[in-house]
Design a protein around this motif. Structure first.
Motif, PDB file in Angstrom:
ATOM      1  N   LEU A  55     -91.100  14.510  31.147  1.00  0.00           N
ATOM      2  CA  LEU A  55     -90.718  13.894  29.881  1.00  0.00           C
ATOM      3  C   LEU A  55     -91.611  12.681  29.656  1.00  0.00           C
ATOM      4  O   LEU A  55     -91.914  11.944  30.602  1.00  0.00           O
ATOM      5  N   CYS A  56     -92.021  12.482  28.416  1.00  0.00           N
ATOM      6  CA  CYS A  56     -92.819  11.313  28.055  1.00  0.00           C
ATOM      7  C   CYS A  56     -92.123  10.633  26.885  1.00  0.00           C
ATOM      8  O   CYS A  56     -92.033  11.199  25.792  1.00  0.00           O
ATOM      9  N   VAL A  57     -91.616   9.432  27.122  1.00  0.00           N
ATOM     10  CA  VAL A  57     -90.889   8.681  26.104  1.00  0.00           C
ATOM     11  C   VAL A  57     -91.854   7.683  25.462  1.00  0.00           C
ATOM     12  O   VAL A  57     -92.463   6.866  26.156  1.00  0.00           O
ATOM     13  N   VAL A  58     -91.988   7.789  24.139  1.00  0.00           N
ATOM     14  CA  VAL A  58     -92.845   6.892  23.371  1.00  0.00           C
ATOM     15  C   VAL A  58     -91.992   6.218  22.298  1.00  0.00           C
ATOM     16  O   VAL A  58     -90.928   6.714  21.954  1.00  0.00           O
ATOM     17  N   HIS A  59     -92.461   5.098  21.760  1.00  0.00           N
ATOM     18  CA  HIS A  59     -91.579   4.345  20.861  1.00  0.00           C
ATOM     19  C   HIS A  59     -91.721   4.674  19.383  1.00  0.00           C
ATOM     20  O   HIS A  59     -90.936   4.163  18.580  1.00  0.00           O
ATOM     21  N   ASN A  60     -92.669   5.527  18.996  1.00  0.00           N
ATOM     22  CA  ASN A  60     -92.728   5.913  17.586  1.00  0.00           C
ATOM     23  C   ASN A  60     -93.457   7.247  17.422  1.00  0.00           C
ATOM     24  O   ASN A  60     -94.097   7.743  18.355  1.00  0.00           O
TER      25      ASN A  60
ATOM     26  N   GLU B  67     -95.096   1.923  26.930  1.00  0.00           N
ATOM     27  CA  GLU B  67     -94.749   0.655  26.276  1.00  0.00           C
ATOM     28  C   GLU B  67     -93.324   0.243  26.637  1.00  0.00           C
ATOM     29  O   GLU B  67     -92.513  -0.109  25.788  1.00  0.00           O
ATOM     30  N   VAL B  68     -93.033   0.281  27.931  1.00  0.00           N
ATOM     31  CA  VAL B  68     -91.668   0.024  28.405  1.00  0.00           C
ATOM     32  C   VAL B  68     -91.169  -1.358  27.992  1.00  0.00           C
ATOM     33  O   VAL B  68     -89.977  -1.543  27.765  1.00  0.00           O
ATOM     34  N   ASP B  69     -92.068  -2.303  27.832  1.00  0.00           N
ATOM     35  CA  ASP B  69     -91.646  -3.640  27.403  1.00  0.00           C
ATOM     36  C   ASP B  69     -91.008  -3.606  26.020  1.00  0.00           C
ATOM     37  O   ASP B  69     -90.114  -4.389  25.718  1.00  0.00           O
ATOM     38  N   TYR B  70     -91.437  -2.675  25.175  1.00  0.00           N
ATOM     39  CA  TYR B  70     -90.891  -2.544  23.827  1.00  0.00           C
ATOM     40  C   TYR B  70     -89.387  -2.291  23.857  1.00  0.00           C
ATOM     41  O   TYR B  70     -88.650  -2.796  23.012  1.00  0.00           O
ATOM     42  N   TYR B  71     -88.932  -1.511  24.824  1.00  0.00           N
ATOM     43  CA  TYR B  71     -87.518  -1.141  24.897  1.00  0.00           C
ATOM     44  C   TYR B  71     -86.629  -2.223  25.484  1.00  0.00           C
ATOM     45  O   TYR B  71     -85.416  -2.170  25.338  1.00  0.00           O
ATOM     46  N   PHE B  72     -87.215  -3.169  26.173  1.00  0.00           N
ATOM     47  CA  PHE B  72     -86.407  -4.132  26.911  1.00  0.00           C
ATOM     48  C   PHE B  72     -86.711  -5.585  26.564  1.00  0.00           C
ATOM     49  O   PHE B  72     -86.568  -6.459  27.394  1.00  0.00           O
TER      50      PHE B  72
ATOM     51  N   ASN C 192     -81.109  -1.473  21.054  1.00  0.00           N
ATOM     52  CA  ASN C 192     -81.387  -0.209  20.375  1.00  0.00           C
ATOM     53  C   ASN C 192     -82.068   0.791  21.312  1.00  0.00           C
ATOM     54  O   ASN C 192     -81.396   1.508  22.040  1.00  0.00           O
ATOM     55  N   GLY C 193     -83.390   0.839  21.293  1.00  0.00           N
ATOM     56  CA  GLY C 193     -84.124   1.800  22.106  1.00  0.00           C
ATOM     57  C   GLY C 193     -83.866   1.661  23.597  1.00  0.00           C
ATOM     58  O   GLY C 193     -83.836   2.637  24.326  1.00  0.00           O
ATOM     59  N   GLY C 194     -83.665   0.425  24.051  1.00  0.00           N
ATOM     60  CA  GLY C 194     -83.383   0.214  25.468  1.00  0.00           C
ATOM     61  C   GLY C 194     -82.102   0.897  25.912  1.00  0.00           C
ATOM     62  O   GLY C 194     -81.993   1.389  27.029  1.00  0.00           O
TER      63      GLY C 194
ATOM     64  N   TYR D  68     -95.864  -7.466  30.061  1.00  0.00           N
ATOM     65  CA  TYR D  68     -94.662  -7.366  30.901  1.00  0.00           C
ATOM     66  C   TYR D  68     -93.947  -8.708  30.886  1.00  0.00           C
ATOM     67  O   TYR D  68     -93.944  -9.438  31.866  1.00  0.00           O
ATOM     68  N   PRO D  69     -93.345  -9.064  29.736  1.00  0.00           N
ATOM     69  CA  PRO D  69     -92.694 -10.368  29.632  1.00  0.00           C
ATOM     70  C   PRO D  69     -91.503 -10.513  30.576  1.00  0.00           C
ATOM     71  O   PRO D  69     -90.900  -9.512  30.980  1.00  0.00           O
ATOM     72  N   PRO D  70     -91.136 -11.746  30.922  1.00  0.00           N
ATOM     73  CA  PRO D  70     -90.040 -11.976  31.870  1.00  0.00           C
ATOM     74  C   PRO D  70     -88.709 -11.337  31.465  1.00  0.00           C
ATOM     75  O   PRO D  70     -87.993 -10.828  32.324  1.00  0.00           O
ATOM     76  N   ASP D  71     -88.368 -11.342  30.158  1.00  0.00           N
ATOM     77  CA  ASP D  71     -87.080 -10.749  29.774  1.00  0.00           C
ATOM     78  C   ASP D  71     -87.094  -9.229  29.962  1.00  0.00           C
ATOM     79  O   ASP D  71     -86.083  -8.635  30.320  1.00  0.00           O
ATOM     80  N   ALA D  72     -88.253  -8.597  29.789  1.00  0.00           N
ATOM     81  CA  ALA D  72     -88.356  -7.158  30.043  1.00  0.00           C
ATOM     82  C   ALA D  72     -88.222  -6.877  31.535  1.00  0.00           C
ATOM     83  O   ALA D  72     -87.528  -5.941  31.942  1.00  0.00           O
ATOM     84  N   LYS D  73     -88.861  -7.687  32.345  1.00  0.00           N
ATOM     85  CA  LYS D  73     -88.787  -7.501  33.801  1.00  0.00           C
ATOM     86  C   LYS D  73     -87.353  -7.626  34.294  1.00  0.00           C
ATOM     87  O   LYS D  73     -86.892  -6.835  35.110  1.00  0.00           O
ATOM     88  N   LYS D  74     -86.634  -8.595  33.761  1.00  0.00           N
ATOM     89  CA  LYS D  74     -85.243  -8.807  34.154  1.00  0.00           C
ATOM     90  C   LYS D  74     -84.374  -7.616  33.730  1.00  0.00           C
ATOM     91  O   LYS D  74     -83.570  -7.112  34.511  1.00  0.00           O
ATOM     92  N   ALA D  75     -84.542  -7.152  32.495  1.00  0.00           N
ATOM     93  CA  ALA D  75     -83.760  -6.010  32.004  1.00  0.00           C
ATOM     94  C   ALA D  75     -84.084  -4.742  32.782  1.00  0.00           C
ATOM     95  O   ALA D  75     -83.189  -3.950  33.106  1.00  0.00           O
ATOM     96  N   LEU D  76     -85.341  -4.549  33.104  1.00  0.00           N
ATOM     97  CA  LEU D  76     -85.740  -3.355  33.868  1.00  0.00           C
ATOM     98  C   LEU D  76     -85.156  -3.367  35.277  1.00  0.00           C
ATOM     99  O   LEU D  76     -84.844  -2.313  35.827  1.00  0.00           O
TER     100      LEU D  76
END
Length: 181
Positions: free
Chosen positions: A26-31, A118-123, A130-132, A159-167
């Motif tokens: 599976l390949c998840v993309v944001h748009n 673009e995993v940072d987009y989701y988190f 939403n997407g996350g 890879y912003p800090p809030d994305a890292k924390k959510a991941l």
């Protein structure tokens, strides 16, 4: 570009057993623009390198073309977080007071690899809500269906800090992390 899409496309295809007719990656993309890029620019070109693999967009239109019932048999599916979650986990919709249940159309127990681009987009920011949410539900379903044997490849230019924390909440025990600066 940086070659990121080529890197994850090659990694997905390496895992395929093309003699087995079920979805394995599976390949998840944001748009939808990125979905088209992955399908056209990479997977179509790879058909000459990896023999006999099949791929399709993870969209309701694709499944309607197939008759709307049954499980996917393409080796690779590419889709947005919401469409991938809906096809993998099923969904319930309510229109004019009538509730309809749509069954899952991807047999998750055969999934070997799940790429999240673009995993940072989701988190980050509002996407955590939403997407996350859709990505998190998909990841949990894959962990359960594959007994934690599905490999997750997370790609992002930032890879912003809030994305890292959510991941860290979604992926509790990562086996490896590679960050290039």
């Amino acid at each position: 570009g940086s070659g990121k899409t080529l890197a994850y496309t090659a990694a997905m295809l390496q895992k395929l057993e093309t003699d087995k007719a079920h979805t394995q990656a599976l390949c998840v993309v944001h748009n939808n623009a990125l979905l088209a890029q992955v399908m056209d620019a990479y997977l179509k070109k790879m058909k000459n390198t990896v023999k006999d693999f099949t791929f399709a967009p993870a969209t309701s239109d694709h499944f309607k073309e197939k008759g709307g019932r049954g499980m996917s048999d393409e080796h690779v599916l590419v889709g947005t977080s919401e469409s991938m979650r809906n096809l993998a986990c099923g969904k319930t919709s309510k229109v004019r007071g009538k509730t309809t249940t749509h069954p899952a159309q991807i047999d998750l127990k055969h999934i070997k690899v799940c790429v999240i681009d673009e995993v940072d987009y989701y988190f980050t920011g509002d996407e955590i809500k939403n997407g996350g949410k859709y990505v998190t539900e998909l990841v949990k379903a894959l962990h359960e269906a594959t007994d934690n044997k599905c490999q997750f490849l997370l790609y992002s230019a930032t890879y912003p800090p809030d994305a890292k924390k959510a991941l860290a909440e979604v992926f509790k025990n990562p086996k490896a992390e590679l960050t290039l600066e």
